[in-house]
Design a protein around this motif. Structure first.
Motif, PDB file in Angstrom:
ATOM      1  N   LEU A  65       0.831  -1.201   0.000  1.00  0.00           N
ATOM      2  CA  LEU A  65       0.000   0.000   0.000  1.00  0.00           C
ATOM      3  C   LEU A  65       0.867   1.254   0.000  1.00  0.00           C
ATOM      4  O   LEU A  65       0.578   2.233  -0.707  1.00  0.00           O
ATOM      5  CB  LEU A  65      -0.912  -0.014   1.225  1.00  0.00           C
ATOM      6  CG  LEU A  65      -1.955   1.118   1.315  1.00  0.00           C
ATOM      7  CD1 LEU A  65      -2.914   1.052   0.130  1.00  0.00           C
ATOM      8  CD2 LEU A  65      -2.723   1.024   2.628  1.00  0.00           C
ATOM      9  N   LEU A  66       1.941   1.225   0.790  1.00  0.00           N
ATOM     10  CA  LEU A  66       2.842   2.372   0.837  1.00  0.00           C
ATOM     11  C   LEU A  66       3.549   2.566  -0.499  1.00  0.00           C
ATOM     12  O   LEU A  66       3.717   3.703  -0.962  1.00  0.00           O
ATOM     13  CB  LEU A  66       3.873   2.153   1.944  1.00  0.00           C
ATOM     14  CG  LEU A  66       4.876   3.294   2.167  1.00  0.00           C
ATOM     15  CD1 LEU A  66       4.145   4.574   2.543  1.00  0.00           C
ATOM     16  CD2 LEU A  66       5.887   2.906   3.252  1.00  0.00           C
ATOM     17  N   ARG A  67       3.920   1.455  -1.158  1.00  0.00           N
ATOM     18  CA  ARG A  67       4.557   1.548  -2.462  1.00  0.00           C
ATOM     19  C   ARG A  67       3.587   2.133  -3.491  1.00  0.00           C
ATOM     20  O   ARG A  67       3.958   2.990  -4.302  1.00  0.00           O
ATOM     21  CB  ARG A  67       5.047   0.176  -2.916  1.00  0.00           C
ATOM     22  CG  ARG A  67       5.795   0.208  -4.249  1.00  0.00           C
ATOM     23  CD  ARG A  67       6.216  -1.176  -4.714  1.00  0.00           C
ATOM     24  NE  ARG A  67       7.181  -1.768  -3.778  1.00  0.00           N
ATOM     25  CZ  ARG A  67       6.931  -2.820  -3.015  1.00  0.00           C
ATOM     26  NH1 ARG A  67       5.739  -3.392  -3.051  1.00  0.00           N
ATOM     27  NH2 ARG A  67       7.849  -3.291  -2.212  1.00  0.00           N
ATOM     28  N   ASP A  68       2.334   1.670  -3.460  1.00  0.00           N
ATOM     29  CA  ASP A  68       1.329   2.206  -4.384  1.00  0.00           C
ATOM     30  C   ASP A  68       1.091   3.691  -4.137  1.00  0.00           C
ATOM     31  O   ASP A  68       0.902   4.472  -5.083  1.00  0.00           O
ATOM     32  CB  ASP A  68       0.011   1.441  -4.218  1.00  0.00           C
ATOM     33  CG  ASP A  68       0.098   0.020  -4.731  1.00  0.00           C
ATOM     34  OD1 ASP A  68       1.053  -0.263  -5.489  1.00  0.00           O
ATOM     35  OD2 ASP A  68      -0.769  -0.794  -4.360  1.00  0.00           O
ATOM     36  N   TYR A  69       1.118   4.085  -2.859  1.00  0.00           N
ATOM     37  CA  TYR A  69       0.924   5.501  -2.527  1.00  0.00           C
ATOM     38  C   TYR A  69       2.051   6.352  -3.108  1.00  0.00           C
ATOM     39  O   TYR A  69       1.802   7.421  -3.687  1.00  0.00           O
ATOM     40  CB  TYR A  69       0.849   5.663  -1.010  1.00  0.00           C
ATOM     41  CG  TYR A  69       0.916   7.108  -0.550  1.00  0.00           C
ATOM     42  CD1 TYR A  69      -0.176   7.966  -0.683  1.00  0.00           C
ATOM     43  CD2 TYR A  69       2.102   7.609   0.004  1.00  0.00           C
ATOM     44  CE1 TYR A  69      -0.090   9.282  -0.274  1.00  0.00           C
ATOM     45  CE2 TYR A  69       2.196   8.921   0.423  1.00  0.00           C
ATOM     46  CZ  TYR A  69       1.089   9.764   0.276  1.00  0.00           C
ATOM     47  OH  TYR A  69       1.173  11.065   0.673  1.00  0.00           O
ATOM     48  N   LYS A  70       3.282   5.877  -2.949  1.00  0.00           N
ATOM     49  CA  LYS A  70       4.423   6.624  -3.477  1.00  0.00           C
ATOM     50  C   LYS A  70       4.365   6.696  -5.001  1.00  0.00           C
ATOM     51  O   LYS A  70       4.653   7.744  -5.594  1.00  0.00           O
ATOM     52  CB  LYS A  70       5.727   5.967  -3.022  1.00  0.00           C
ATOM     53  CG  LYS A  70       6.008   6.125  -1.535  1.00  0.00           C
ATOM     54  CD  LYS A  70       7.328   5.462  -1.160  1.00  0.00           C
ATOM     55  CE  LYS A  70       7.619   5.652   0.334  1.00  0.00           C
ATOM     56  NZ  LYS A  70       8.905   4.995   0.718  1.00  0.00           N
ATOM     57  N   ASP A  71       3.996   5.587  -5.642  1.00  0.00           N
ATOM     58  CA  ASP A  71       3.884   5.585  -7.102  1.00  0.00           C
ATOM     59  C   ASP A  71       2.800   6.558  -7.561  1.00  0.00           C
ATOM     60  O   ASP A  71       2.986   7.310  -8.528  1.00  0.00           O
ATOM     61  CB  ASP A  71       3.566   4.175  -7.607  1.00  0.00           C
ATOM     62  CG  ASP A  71       4.732   3.219  -7.425  1.00  0.00           C
ATOM     63  OD1 ASP A  71       5.867   3.712  -7.202  1.00  0.00           O
ATOM     64  OD2 ASP A  71       4.511   1.989  -7.485  1.00  0.00           O
ATOM     65  N   THR A  72       1.662   6.541  -6.846  1.00  0.00           N
ATOM     66  CA  THR A  72       0.560   7.445  -7.199  1.00  0.00           C
ATOM     67  C   THR A  72       0.968   8.901  -6.999  1.00  0.00           C
ATOM     68  O   THR A  72       0.637   9.771  -7.814  1.00  0.00           O
ATOM     69  CB  THR A  72      -0.681   7.131  -6.340  1.00  0.00           C
ATOM     70  OG1 THR A  72      -1.056   5.764  -6.522  1.00  0.00           O
ATOM     71  CG2 THR A  72      -1.831   8.044  -6.736  1.00  0.00           C
ATOM     72  N   LYS A  73       1.692   9.159  -5.927  1.00  0.00           N
ATOM     73  CA  LYS A  73       2.154  10.514  -5.645  1.00  0.00           C
ATOM     74  C   LYS A  73       3.077  11.001  -6.752  1.00  0.00           C
ATOM     75  O   LYS A  73       2.981  12.164  -7.208  1.00  0.00           O
ATOM     76  CB  LYS A  73       2.866  10.541  -4.297  1.00  0.00           C
ATOM     77  CG  LYS A  73       3.224  11.932  -3.822  1.00  0.00           C
ATOM     78  CD  LYS A  73       3.856  11.875  -2.431  1.00  0.00           C
ATOM     79  CE  LYS A  73       4.220  13.274  -1.944  1.00  0.00           C
ATOM     80  NZ  LYS A  73       4.816  13.232  -0.593  1.00  0.00           N
ATOM     81  N   GLU A  74       3.964  10.122  -7.224  1.00  0.00           N
ATOM     82  CA  GLU A  74       4.870  10.502  -8.311  1.00  0.00           C
ATOM     83  C   GLU A  74       4.098  10.753  -9.604  1.00  0.00           C
ATOM     84  O   GLU A  74       4.403  11.690 -10.348  1.00  0.00           O
ATOM     85  CB  GLU A  74       5.916   9.401  -8.521  1.00  0.00           C
ATOM     86  CG  GLU A  74       6.943   9.293  -7.416  1.00  0.00           C
ATOM     87  CD  GLU A  74       7.744  10.576  -7.269  1.00  0.00           C
ATOM     88  OE1 GLU A  74       8.112  11.174  -8.303  1.00  0.00           O
ATOM     89  OE2 GLU A  74       7.971  10.996  -6.111  1.00  0.00           O
ATOM     90  N   VAL A  75       3.114   9.912  -9.860  1.00  0.00           N
ATOM     91  CA  VAL A  75       2.294  10.095 -11.072  1.00  0.00           C
ATOM     92  C   VAL A  75       1.550  11.419 -11.007  1.00  0.00           C
ATOM     93  O   VAL A  75       1.482  12.168 -12.002  1.00  0.00           O
ATOM     94  CB  VAL A  75       1.315   8.909 -11.231  1.00  0.00           C
ATOM     95  CG1 VAL A  75       0.287   9.229 -12.321  1.00  0.00           C
ATOM     96  CG2 VAL A  75       2.056   7.633 -11.567  1.00  0.00           C
ATOM     97  N   LEU A  76       0.968  11.726  -9.857  1.00  0.00           N
ATOM     98  CA  LEU A  76       0.223  12.979  -9.713  1.00  0.00           C
ATOM     99  C   LEU A  76       1.147  14.191  -9.833  1.00  0.00           C
ATOM    100  O   LEU A  76       0.765  15.209 -10.411  1.00  0.00           O
ATOM    101  CB  LEU A  76      -0.502  13.001  -8.368  1.00  0.00           C
ATOM    102  CG  LEU A  76      -1.682  12.043  -8.230  1.00  0.00           C
ATOM    103  CD1 LEU A  76      -2.247  12.100  -6.810  1.00  0.00           C
ATOM    104  CD2 LEU A  76      -2.773  12.378  -9.247  1.00  0.00           C
ATOM    105  N   ARG A  77       2.359  14.069  -9.289  1.00  0.00           N
ATOM    106  CA  ARG A  77       3.315  15.170  -9.398  1.00  0.00           C
ATOM    107  C   ARG A  77       3.703  15.389 -10.860  1.00  0.00           C
ATOM    108  O   ARG A  77       3.781  16.540 -11.330  1.00  0.00           O
ATOM    109  CB  ARG A  77       4.544  14.879  -8.552  1.00  0.00           C
ATOM    110  CG  ARG A  77       5.539  16.046  -8.522  1.00  0.00           C
ATOM    111  CD  ARG A  77       6.773  15.737  -7.676  1.00  0.00           C
ATOM    112  NE  ARG A  77       6.432  15.646  -6.259  1.00  0.00           N
ATOM    113  CZ  ARG A  77       6.485  14.535  -5.542  1.00  0.00           C
ATOM    114  NH1 ARG A  77       6.839  13.395  -6.118  1.00  0.00           N
ATOM    115  NH2 ARG A  77       6.176  14.530  -4.265  1.00  0.00           N
ATOM    116  N   ALA A  78       3.933  14.291 -11.568  1.00  0.00           N
ATOM    117  CA  ALA A  78       4.278  14.399 -12.983  1.00  0.00           C
ATOM    118  C   ALA A  78       3.103  14.957 -13.790  1.00  0.00           C
ATOM    119  O   ALA A  78       3.284  15.766 -14.709  1.00  0.00           O
ATOM    120  CB  ALA A  78       4.698  13.035 -13.533  1.00  0.00           C
ATOM    121  N   LEU A  79       1.892  14.511 -13.432  1.00  0.00           N
ATOM    122  CA  LEU A  79       0.700  15.010 -14.118  1.00  0.00           C
ATOM    123  C   LEU A  79       0.512  16.503 -13.867  1.00  0.00           C
ATOM    124  O   LEU A  79       0.176  17.260 -14.781  1.00  0.00           O
ATOM    125  CB  LEU A  79      -0.535  14.239 -13.644  1.00  0.00           C
ATOM    126  CG  LEU A  79      -1.877  14.659 -14.265  1.00  0.00           C
ATOM    127  CD1 LEU A  79      -1.854  14.447 -15.768  1.00  0.00           C
ATOM    128  CD2 LEU A  79      -3.024  13.873 -13.630  1.00  0.00           C
TER     129      LEU A  79
END
Length: 523
Positions: free
Chosen positions: A15-29
């Motif tokens: 869950l923490l890994r998915d959160y970090k990945d999502t955060k990076e995607v949102l930052r890039a978006l």
């Protein structure tokens, strides 16, 4: 069977890994959305070059149409080269100091994240250069245009940009924690462009026939009001991106509100400025002379220029003003345009586009009024020391921009004039620049007509019906000033029509001219 605690730990890790990945995607978006916004606004601002081209084209005589169009076209290309080579480095290069930057020459070492920023400021630089070409229309040498346009976009404008819009710029830092307030460039772009236009037009001198020997102004009409009006509409369209896009991002908290204020205030200021200019032009003489019969006409071009002045003036504070303040600014800027236009003419400076009044007058007006009319400005709280300090910083910025631009422009245009590279020869100016300079008349005589009607223009002259019902060609000579058979004004006296080549709407080289009554005569 797996230990429940181990399974829980595994699930939490995933869950923490998915959160970090999502955060990076949102930052890039988020970054991509801002880049897309900046490029979209930049492209709309770039389209303002078409507006300038059409406005200037319609405001000059037809014999100089190609000349003014190619100058507007080349503005973009000269700016692209000059701003890429050294303009951006001076404006935003890192490392830097309070006065200029010195990195990113020819984009060397520029981070990819700054490419959208480069493009946005490139279109601003091109706008500053285009302002000058309108004031110097119909008599400026082509080589001089190349030189001054590259200097403005590559040196004069970037230095001021660094002062006002870079983190370390001395105007941006300001005094006592209060910096320079110029959101979209009333001073940085428009006052700079208007000042350069004023100096350039002064060194260049007025067009032949613009003023009598005693200094009385004589109007020289442009050849196409619809083109000028269309250009004005395109510029108004572009100003929404010019002002709204200056927020530079759309994804952060408060961005939407600032953009909304900027665009709404832009149209409000333009609307009130347009009506002020229209009504003052119409009824101003009656008020001045206390005679209700002394009214003028309802002027389209004055209305367009009034609206543009309102948009220029609101640039400085459009993001921090209430709509009523934009209304007040529009009323003042409409009068400002008329006063500056009158003042420039009184100085015997010939500005065919009123570029000095629109951009110089409007830019100065907006720059000085922004600290007064903005939210929490002087008008809200006259005892607010920060607001008064902001007014002082903006006034200092206006003085610095005017002196810097005027000094460098005087060197540029003075040098060109000293080497006789600034102005075209008298005969070329009288006959027009399209044919001798470019070999491309905008309206070639052989292209006129439907080819079937009597009166079709061919390369030799005008076809007319003869007594037998057939077509015959007749040609009358065009006489230049000083040639036998004409008077001192360059007007040929003929039993059928009087031709004045200085004010003709021809290309200057075909067998075509306008009569003194303004009637088109093709022969």
């Amino acid at each position: 069977m797996a230990d429940p605690l181990d399974q829980l730990e595994f699930n939490l890790t995933e869950l923490l890994r998915d959160y970090k990945d999502t955060k990076e995607v949102l930052r890039a978006l988020q970054a991509s959305v801002d880049v897309f916004f900046l490029f979209t606004m930049s492209i709309i601002i770039f389209f303002m070059q078409a507006g300038f081209a059409l406005l200037e084209c319609g405001a000059v005589r037809s014999k100089n149409t190609t000349n003014i169009l190619i100058k507007n076209m080349l503005d973009a290309y000269i700016s692209g080269i000059a701003y890429w080579g050294f303009g951006y480095a001076l404006a935003f290069g890192e490392p830097d100091n309070a006065f200029l930057g010195w990195r990113y020459w020819f984009s060397e070492g520029i981070p990819d994240e700054k490419l959208s920023h480069w493009f946005f400021h490139f279109v601003f630089a091109a706008t500053a250069a285009t302002i000058v070409s309108g004031a110097m229309a119909e008599r400026c040498e082509f080589i001089a245009y190349f030189f001054y346009s590259s200097m403005i976009t590559g040196f004069v404008y970037p230095i001021v940009t660094h002062w006002a819009w870079s983190e370390k710029g001395w105007l941006a830092v300001g005094f006592g924690g209060v910096g320079y307030q110029d959101f979209a460039g009333s001073g940085v772009v428009h006052l700079l462009g208007g000042t350069a236009a004023l100096v350039g037009a002064a060194f260049l001198g007025a067009r032949i026939g613009r003023f009598d020997d005693d200094g009385t102004p004589k109007p020289i009409s442009g050849h196409n009001v619809p083109l000028a009006a269309l250009g004005g509409f395109i510029l108004m369209f572009g100003f929404f991106a010019f002002n709204g896009g200056s927020q530079a991002s759309v994804s952060k908290s408060g961005d939407g509100l600032a953009i909304s204020h900027a665009m709404m205030n832009t149209i409000i200021s333009a609307s009130f400025a347009a009506f002020t200019a229209l009504l003052a032009k119409k009824f101003g003489p009656a008020v001045y002379y206390c005679d209700r019969h002394s009214t003028d006409d309802w002027k389209l071009l004055s209305t367009i220029n009034g609206a543009l002045t309102g948009m220029v003036a609101v640039c400085a504070g459009c993001n921090v003003m209430e709509p009523w303040a934009a209304c007040v600014l529009g009323l003042i800027s409409g009068i400002t345009y008329l006063l500056w236009s009158w003042g420039v003419e009184k100085m015997k400076i010939d500005d065919p586009l009123d570029a000095v009044a629109v951009h110089g007058g409007g830019g100065l007006c907006g720059l000085l009024l922004a600290p007064i009319l903005k939210i929490d400005g002087i008008i809200y709280n006259p005892s607010n020391t920060d607001a008064w300090l902001g007014f002082g910083v903006n006034m200092l910025g206006a003085v610095a921009i005017i002196f810097w631009t005027a000094a460098i422009s005087a060197i540029i245009f003075g040098s060109l004039k000293a080497f006789k590279l600034l102005r075209v020869e008298q005969e070329l100016e009288i006959r027009g620049l399209d044919v001798p300079k470019h070999g491309e008349p905008a309206y070639p005589s052989e292209a006129w007509g439907d080819g079937w009607s009597a009166g079709h223009i061919n390369a030799k002259g005008k076809n007319r019906m003869n007594s037998s019902g057939g077509l015959e060609t007749f040609v009358l000579p065009v006489v230049l000033p000083g040639q036998e058979g004409d008077d001192k004004s360059g007007t040929r006296k003929d039993s059928q029509v009087n031709f004045n080549l200085e004010n003709s709407d021809a290309d200057g080289y075909s067998n075509e001219a306008f009569s003194e009554k303004g009637e088109s005569t093709k022969f």
